[in-house]
Motif scaffolding. Structure first.
Motif, PDB file in Angstrom:
ATOM      1  N   ASN A   1     -15.422   3.286  58.856  1.00 55.48           N
ATOM      2  CA  ASN A   1     -15.778   3.597  57.019  1.00 55.48           C
ATOM      3  C   ASN A   1     -15.841   4.860  56.717  1.00 55.48           C
ATOM      4  OD1 ASN A   1     -15.169   0.843  56.064  1.00 55.48           O
ATOM      5  ND2 ASN A   1     -16.676   0.413  56.471  1.00 55.48           N
ATOM      6  N   THR A   2     -16.882   5.091  57.952  1.00 58.48           N
ATOM      7  CA  THR A   2     -17.603   6.956  57.351  1.00 58.48           C
ATOM      8  C   THR A   2     -15.249   7.752  57.597  1.00 58.48           C
ATOM      9  OG1 THR A   2     -19.622   6.613  58.229  1.00 58.48           O
ATOM     10  CG2 THR A   2     -18.427   8.941  58.178  1.00 58.48           C
ATOM     11  N   TRP A   3     -15.260   7.729  58.418  1.00 56.37           N
ATOM     12  CA  TRP A   3     -14.330   8.677  59.023  1.00 56.37           C
ATOM     13  C   TRP A   3     -12.720   7.578  57.997  1.00 56.37           C
ATOM     14  CZ3 TRP A   3      -8.441   7.260  60.158  1.00 56.37           C
ATOM     15  CH2 TRP A   3      -8.240   8.402  60.380  1.00 56.37           C
TER      16      TRP A   3
ATOM     17  N   GLU B   1     -27.190   5.630  62.247  1.00 55.68           N
ATOM     18  CA  GLU B   1     -26.202   6.856  61.309  1.00 55.68           C
ATOM     19  C   GLU B   1     -26.983   7.926  60.350  1.00 55.68           C
ATOM     20  OE1 GLU B   1     -22.777   7.233  62.800  1.00 55.68           O
ATOM     21  OE2 GLU B   1     -24.167   5.702  64.544  1.00 55.68           O
TER      22      GLU B   1
ATOM     23  N   THR C   1     -16.847   0.098  51.792  1.00 59.97           N
ATOM     24  CA  THR C   1     -18.158   0.379  51.867  1.00 59.97           C
ATOM     25  C   THR C   1     -19.334  -0.217  53.296  1.00 59.97           C
ATOM     26  OG1 THR C   1     -20.352   0.360  50.686  1.00 59.97           O
ATOM     27  CG2 THR C   1     -18.410  -1.924  50.258  1.00 59.97           C
ATOM     28  N   ASP C   2     -20.014  -0.665  53.469  1.00 53.82           N
ATOM     29  CA  ASP C   2     -20.550  -1.168  54.808  1.00 53.82           C
ATOM     30  C   ASP C   2     -21.650  -2.651  54.103  1.00 53.82           C
ATOM     31  OD1 ASP C   2     -19.836   1.104  56.766  1.00 53.82           O
ATOM     32  OD2 ASP C   2     -21.729   2.219  56.162  1.00 53.82           O
TER      33      ASP C   2
ATOM     34  N   ASN D   1     -13.804   7.613  54.613  1.00 52.77           N
ATOM     35  CA  ASN D   1     -13.939   8.018  53.307  1.00 52.77           C
ATOM     36  C   ASN D   1     -13.731   9.471  53.097  1.00 52.77           C
ATOM     37  OD1 ASN D   1     -14.266   5.281  51.602  1.00 52.77           O
ATOM     38  ND2 ASN D   1     -16.222   5.367  52.861  1.00 52.77           N
ATOM     39  N   ALA D   2     -14.324   9.739  54.567  1.00 49.44           N
ATOM     40  CA  ALA D   2     -14.118  11.533  54.720  1.00 49.44           C
ATOM     41  C   ALA D   2     -12.658  12.208  54.339  1.00 49.44           C
ATOM     42  CB  ALA D   2     -14.591  11.572  56.172  1.00 49.44           C
TER      43      ALA D   2
ATOM     44  N   VAL E   1     -18.806   0.557  61.254  1.00 52.71           N
ATOM     45  CA  VAL E   1     -19.236   1.878  59.748  1.00 52.71           C
ATOM     46  C   VAL E   1     -18.852   3.153  60.448  1.00 52.71           C
ATOM     47  CG1 VAL E   1     -21.803   3.264  59.917  1.00 52.71           C
ATOM     48  CG2 VAL E   1     -21.969   0.321  59.704  1.00 52.71           C
ATOM     49  N   LYS E   2     -18.719   3.327  61.269  1.00 54.48           N
ATOM     50  CA  LYS E   2     -17.884   4.740  61.809  1.00 54.48           C
ATOM     51  C   LYS E   2     -16.828   5.088  61.358  1.00 54.48           C
ATOM     52  CE  LYS E   2     -20.935   5.993  65.531  1.00 54.48           C
ATOM     53  NZ  LYS E   2     -20.795   6.338  67.279  1.00 54.48           N
TER      54      LYS E   2
ATOM     55  N   LYS F   1     -28.176   6.163  57.746  1.00 50.15           N
ATOM     56  CA  LYS F   1     -27.371   6.143  56.149  1.00 50.15           C
ATOM     57  C   LYS F   1     -28.260   4.760  55.768  1.00 50.15           C
ATOM     58  CE  LYS F   1     -23.089   6.187  57.677  1.00 50.15           C
ATOM     59  NZ  LYS F   1     -22.008   6.798  56.716  1.00 50.15           N
TER      60      LYS F   1
ATOM     61  N   THR G   1     -10.685  -1.620  56.753  1.00 46.62           N
ATOM     62  CA  THR G   1     -11.390  -1.268  57.961  1.00 46.62           C
ATOM     63  C   THR G   1     -10.852  -2.011  59.099  1.00 46.62           C
ATOM     64  OG1 THR G   1     -13.557  -1.470  56.371  1.00 46.62           O
ATOM     65  CG2 THR G   1     -13.955  -1.629  58.327  1.00 46.62           C
TER      66      THR G   1
END
Length: 368
Positions: A272-274, A355, A313-314, A276-277, A269-270, A357, A65
């Protein structure tokens, strides 16, 4: 945690039971840090309440991360005109020392040094403010010498550092088998050989160790040398989840610059989102940062399996930290640590709500 695995979760706590040992190892294995200012996004836009935020992390895939957030400028983007600078560490005690001295403000770090740092300052030094990763730890062995788990008895198995997270995980697993090992010397039914992750692959190739309980990418480096994964630590945990990397902040910085802390968490958070996507792009970004820091990237036969074994993960998975502490006390490794207040997840939950979530829980160990 099931009754069948009551000691596996001692991994985080031995650092507290062996505080003098950790103080010594902070001066040896991996105690140096490297400072970087390599933000990919210039500090521009509105400045927050601090001119600069100093961030620490390890050059490990379990800290991806931070690696990706640094490499892609995703952390800096959320900070606007407040400049992010970065320092890399190879061991938790050194990062805790940097946080306590004010050399860094926020850090990605494992659970053992986080608990140690909180306990040794009587709960005044840091807070855990978020999660980052779960998993990524394996027991890898020489398949010619170790055919099954019972064959580990009598063998020489490496761990990264006396009292570190993986060292205690292995010691607790040994105890579950009914075997005896002196924790400090590593001598007993199994020889626990404390070895710097940087030289563990060479030790394996030379035959001086028969295997290792190590994090990624060291585990996959051993597999690339012919080793076999005998046990994935994730298999010892409910839902195969356990904290391997947290985000911490000095309480002083949190109090004085809550807007900066929230911006870093939003960036995390952003990121981790990126990740995982876009797992392939994220993997490449993490490897590019590792190449910048070490001079060479990880080869695909190491990078690919290592990446697959880590969950980003967050959620700090607070219940696993609490379970570890309880079982360490029952095992007599330490007196009951005062972990109340180690978490402050309000800033993270504010970000997660914004976000869209789900919020995360502190397992009763949050600030009141």
């Amino acid at each position: 945690m099931s009754a069948a695995r009551p000691l596996t979760t001692l991994r985080t706590i031995a650092a507290i039971a062996a505080l003098p040992l950790l103080a010594l190892t902070a001066c040896g294995y991996g105690s140096e840090s490297k400072d970087n200012d390599t933000s990919k996004v210039a500090a521009e836009g509105k400045k927050l309440s601090a001119d600069t935020v100093r961030i620490g992390y390890f050059p490990n895939l379990t800290h991806a991360t931070a690696l990706v957030g640094d490499q892609e400028g995703l952390l800096q983007k959320e900070l606007g005109g407040t400049k992010a600078t970065y320092s890399q560490f190879n061991a938790g005690p050194a990062e805790i020392e940097a946080l306590n001295s004010g050399s860094i403000d926020i850090g990605w770090i494992g659970p053992s040094p986080a608990i140690n740092g909180y306990s040794t300052t009587d709960g005044k030094g840091l807070r855990i403010i978020g999660g980052s990763a779960s998993g990524g730890v394996k027991l890898v062995v020489n398949p010619d010498k170790v055919k099954s788990l019972k064959d580990v008895k009598g063998k020489k198995i490496a761990t990264p550092q006396l009292g570190n997270t993986q060292d205690v995980a292995f010691l607790s697993w040994i105890a579950e088998q009914g075997w005896k090992v002196d924790a400090q010397s590593g001598k007993g039914d199994v020889s626990v050989v404390r070895t710097d992750n940087k030289i563990t692959p060479d030790a394996y190739k030379s035959g001086s160790i028969d295997g290792a309980w190590v994090p990624e990418p060291t585990a996959s480096k051993l597999v690339a040398e012919g080793g076999k994964v005998l046990l994935d630590e994730a298999d010892l945990w409910p839902d195969k989840k356990f904290v391997i990397t947290n985000i911490i902040v000095s309480q002083k910085f949190l109090k004085e610059h809550p807007d900066v802390v929230q911006a870093v968490l939003r960036g995390s958070v952003k990121t981790n989102t990126w990740i995982n996507a876009n797992p392939d792009k994220a993997k490449a970004a993490a490897n590019a940062k590792l190449q910048e820091l070490s001079g060479k990237p990880l080869p695909a036969d190491v990078l690919d399996p290592a990446w697959k074994s880590i969950q980003f993960t967050d959620d700090p998975l607070a219940s696993t930290l609490n379970t570890e502490a309880d079982h360490a006390v029952k095992a007599g490794l330490l007196k009951k640590p005062k972990l109340d207040g180690i978490y402050d997840l309000a800033p993270l939950n504010k970000v997660l709500t914004a976000e869209g979530k789900s919020t995360v829980d502190d397992a009763g160990l949050g600030v009141k």
